[in-house]
Design an enzyme around this catalytic site. Structure first.
Site, PDB file in Angstrom:
ATOM      1  N   GLY A 100       0.675  -1.318  -0.048  1.00 12.33           N
ATOM      2  CA  GLY A 100      -0.095   0.163  -0.101  1.00 12.33           C
ATOM      3  C   GLY A 100       0.727   1.379  -0.058  1.00 12.33           C
ATOM      4  O   GLY A 100       0.165   2.292   0.216  1.00 12.33           O
ATOM      5  N   GLY A 101       2.198   1.287  -0.337  1.00 18.49           N
ATOM      6  CA  GLY A 101       2.903   2.318  -0.275  1.00 18.49           C
ATOM      7  C   GLY A 101       2.391   3.242  -1.285  1.00 18.49           C
ATOM      8  O   GLY A 101       2.150   4.516  -1.049  1.00 18.49           O
ATOM      9  N   LYS A 102       2.361   2.981  -2.616  1.00 19.21           N
ATOM     10  CA  LYS A 102       1.803   3.944  -3.590  1.00 19.21           C
ATOM     11  C   LYS A 102       0.079   4.121  -3.306  1.00 19.21           C
ATOM     12  O   LYS A 102      -0.090   5.108  -3.472  1.00 19.21           O
ATOM     13  CB  LYS A 102       2.009   3.475  -4.948  1.00 19.21           C
ATOM     14  CG  LYS A 102       3.385   3.115  -5.311  1.00 19.21           C
ATOM     15  CD  LYS A 102       3.748   2.711  -6.580  1.00 19.21           C
ATOM     16  CE  LYS A 102       5.254   2.489  -6.727  1.00 19.21           C
ATOM     17  NZ  LYS A 102       5.703   1.196  -5.909  1.00 19.21           N
TER      18      LYS A 102
ATOM     19  N   CYS B 233      10.080  -2.616 -10.123  1.00 18.21           N
ATOM     20  CA  CYS B 233      11.191  -1.984  -9.615  1.00 18.21           C
ATOM     21  C   CYS B 233      12.184  -3.257  -9.925  1.00 18.21           C
ATOM     22  O   CYS B 233      13.114  -3.783  -9.341  1.00 18.21           O
ATOM     23  CB  CYS B 233      11.230  -2.186  -8.142  1.00 18.21           C
ATOM     24  SG  CYS B 233      10.746  -3.688  -7.235  1.00 18.21           S
TER      25      CYS B 233
HETATM   26  C1  LIG Z   1       5.636  -4.554  -6.376  1.00 18.38           C
HETATM   27  S1  LIG Z   1       4.440  -5.282  -5.384  1.00 18.38           S
HETATM   28  C2  LIG Z   1       3.392  -3.946  -5.119  1.00 18.38           C
HETATM   29  C3  LIG Z   1       3.780  -2.707  -4.255  1.00 18.38           C
HETATM   30  C4  LIG Z   1       2.986  -1.805  -3.857  1.00 18.38           C
HETATM   31  N1  LIG Z   1       2.190  -1.270  -5.253  1.00 18.38           N
HETATM   32  C5  LIG Z   1       3.337  -0.613  -3.218  1.00 18.38           C
HETATM   33  O1  LIG Z   1       3.742   0.331  -3.626  1.00 18.38           O
HETATM   34  O2  LIG Z   1       3.365  -0.831  -1.928  1.00 18.38           O
HETATM   35  C6  LIG Z   1       3.187  -6.301  -6.416  1.00 18.38           C
HETATM   36  C7  LIG Z   1       2.248  -6.894  -5.654  1.00 18.38           C
HETATM   37  O3  LIG Z   1       1.477  -7.558  -6.686  1.00 18.38           O
HETATM   38  C8  LIG Z   1       0.642  -8.554  -6.220  1.00 18.38           C
HETATM   39  N2  LIG Z   1       0.144  -9.416  -7.360  1.00 18.38           N
HETATM   40  C9  LIG Z   1       0.805 -10.486  -8.039  1.00 18.38           C
HETATM   41  N3  LIG Z   1       0.134 -10.991  -8.811  1.00 18.38           N
HETATM   42  C10 LIG Z   1      -1.097 -10.293  -8.709  1.00 18.38           C
HETATM   43  C11 LIG Z   1      -2.327 -10.408  -9.435  1.00 18.38           C
HETATM   44  N4  LIG Z   1      -2.349 -11.423 -10.497  1.00 18.38           N
HETATM   45  N5  LIG Z   1      -3.507  -9.737  -8.965  1.00 18.38           N
HETATM   46  C12 LIG Z   1      -3.101  -8.614  -7.954  1.00 18.38           C
HETATM   47  N6  LIG Z   1      -2.017  -8.647  -7.205  1.00 18.38           N
HETATM   48  C13 LIG Z   1      -0.963  -9.382  -7.741  1.00 18.38           C
HETATM   49  C14 LIG Z   1       1.748  -9.217  -5.269  1.00 18.38           C
HETATM   50  O4  LIG Z   1       1.105  -9.866  -4.044  1.00 18.38           O
HETATM   51  C15 LIG Z   1       2.251  -8.016  -4.543  1.00 18.38           C
HETATM   52  O5  LIG Z   1       1.967  -7.576  -3.428  1.00 18.38           O
END
Ligand SMILES: C[S@@+](CC[C@H](N)C(=O)[O-])C[C@H]1O[C@@H](n2cnc3c(N)ncnc32)[C@H](O)[C@@H]1O
Length: 477
Positions: free
Chosen positions: A251-253, A377
């Site tokens: 949830g950062g973004k 990232c």
């Molecule tokens: C790069 S992280 C997101 C970081 C977040 N946006 C932040 O800024 O805090 C990617 C996220 O995508 C989720 N994820 C992976 N496949 C997914 C899908 N098919 N549908 C929804 N979420 C998914 C993972 O559980 C992970 O939490």
């Protein structure tokens, strides 16, 4: 035993090859020249293993002014920064309004012969390089005679060959990350029913110094890498819009977007893992944000098939959102520091197909004239520029648009994108030229006030901003 300042590179060969294909692609070599392309590639490999030059902390602009935030963080940093001696600056960034930057100082502490050696796991080593102490679960080995209060040298098991609890001399490669004081004896750590949590070694002389951000007021500060904060600004949100964050945990973004929207409007945060959805909720309540709705949902399945679908919860009707953020699951080959990289080649290659499925869903859910921001990232072109080229080929209604603010470099050549497209992309590349003109490997010590470094020496990050046609004048928002 290696000194990190002499570190060549310790990423596994398949990871190096995965990145070599991008950085030394014939188009990249032709565009930059063979020498620069090679130096940039080597610099990326090296810099991925070191911490960025600054720690970035976002503050809650709904609750504090920039001056209040700087004063609060300043006193916290001075309180937790005695280890290093001297004043640690807290800096504003001229183009990013809601962040503060604190330099990560290179102490150049030397290895001392004769100090007892504590060996820690790679994840723990990464955290130590970002300013953490050594926590008990990260400790792999300690000498038999170690007592609480002993001064110890801390090494990271970069070869992954150290068995937990061993007292034998190490055969694999390890890396020195600083000296500290043991808070527990070896017996307290490794004996049955021993201590399983808390600090095991206080890092009194770390190789890289960054004050602890652990006890900052949680409703005001949120440590977040600079390019990640930039993503919220580039998405260009405002109160009242309907925004989808497709892969939102932790949830950062999402929380940044909600803040930029004045905690109004409709902000939907999806993640496919229930435990991670809870983290979004925890972060939203920690920052006192009420406008975020979370759902546990596979975003590739978030589009409704029939006309009679509920709005406000998944699955959503097509073209339902004004803004879509796809912060895609990725190899994370841009996170820093990254002293080891456990993913196999197969795992590395598994991200691109998933990212394309998610991109297809994002395009369907975006309303004409709206904005889709795709971010990772990772520094791998396969997850970045090549995905953009694929998206432009596959969805003729998608168009790349300029990003504001644009602080990173342009896209890496080699994916078949023309120079105009490459200029619209924003790539934070740890291998890019630094202000002293040498790719990545600076010959001068880190300068704590040099904000250029806050941009050139970040985590690896990539952003592509699209809009969707057809655009009628009324649908432009
Ligand atoms: C790069 S992280 C997101 C970081 C977040 N946006 C932040 O800024 O805090 C990617 C996220 O995508 C989720 N994820 C992976 N496949 C997914 C899908 N098919 N549908 C929804 N979420 C998914 C993972 O559980 C992970 O939490």
């Amino acid at each position: 035993m290696e000194d990190i300042t002499d570190l060549e590179q310790h990423l596994p060969r398949h990871v190096e090859d995965y990145l070599r294909a991008d950085y030394l692609h014939p188009e990249a070599v032709q565009a930059q020249g063979a020498d620069v392309a090679e130096r940039r590639f080597r610099a990326v490999l090296r810099r991925l293993q070191l911490p960025p030059s600054f720690t970035c902390v976002r503050y809650n602009s709904l609750h504090v002014s920039p001056a209040e935030a700087a004063s609060l963080l300043g006193s916290h940093v001075q309180q937790h920064g005695q280890v290093c001696g001297g004043e640690i600056p807290v800096l504003h960034h001229p183009q990013v309004p809601d962040i503060l930057l604190v330099p990560v100082l290179e102490t150049r502490v030397q290895q001392e012969h004769g100090l007892p050696q504590v060996v820690v796991a790679v994840e723990c080593g990464n955290a130590v390089l970002r300013g953490a102490h050594v926590y008990v679960p990260g400790i792999l080995a300690a000498p038999k005679t170690m007592r609480a209060g002993d001064r110890v040298a801390v090494f990271v098991d970069i070869g992954g060959q150290c068995r937990r609890g061993t007292v034998k001399p190490l055969c694999g490669p390890v890396l020195f990350v600083g000296n500290g004081v043991a808070r527990l004896s070896r017996a307290q750590i490794f004996l049955k029913d021993g201590v399983t949590s808390g600090i095991g070694v206080s890092m009194t002389e770390p190789l890289y110094f960054s004050p602890s951000f652990e006890n900052l007021p949680p409703s005001i500060f949120f440590p977040q890498n600079l390019p990640c904060v930039l993503a919220g600004h580039v998405l260009d949100v405002r109160p009242g819009l309907r925004v989808l964050d497709m892969c939102a945990a932790p949830g950062g973004k999402t929380t940044h977007i909600a803040t930029l929207m004045g905690d109004t409007g409709e902000i939907i945060a999806l993640d496919k893992t229930a435990a991670k959805v809870q983290k979004i909720q925890n972060n939203a309540s920690r920052l006192n944000l009420k406008s975020i709705q979370t759902f546990c949902c596979d975003s590739t399945q978030a589009i409704a098939s029939g006309p009679h679908t509920g709005k406000g919860h998944p699955p959503f009707p097509e073209e339902y959102f004004d803004r879509v953020l796809l912060d895609a699951p990725c190899s994370a080959l841009g996170k820093r520091p990254c002293l080891g990289f456990p993913a196999s080649l197969r795992q590395l290659q598994s991200y691109a197909p998933l990212q394309r499925k998610l991109l297809a869903a994002a395009v369907a859910l975006l309303r004409p004239g709206g904005v889709l921001l795709y971010t990772t990232c990772s520094v791998a072109s396969a997850e970045n520029e090549r995905q953009v080229a694929w998206a432009l080929r596959t969805f003729p209604q998608l168009h790349l648009v300029a990003q504001e603010p644009h602080l990173g470099g342009q896209g890496l050549p080699g994916a078949g994108l023309d120079p105009q497209h490459l200029r619209l992309l924003q790539r934070f590349d740890p291998g890019s030229e630094t202000e002293d003109g040498v790719c990545g490997v600076s010959t001068t010590p880190r300068a704590p006030h040099n904000l250029d470094r806050a941009i050139t020496d970040t985590i690896g990050f990539f952003m592509a901003k699209f809009t969707k046609l057809p655009i009628s004048p009324q649908s432009l928002i």
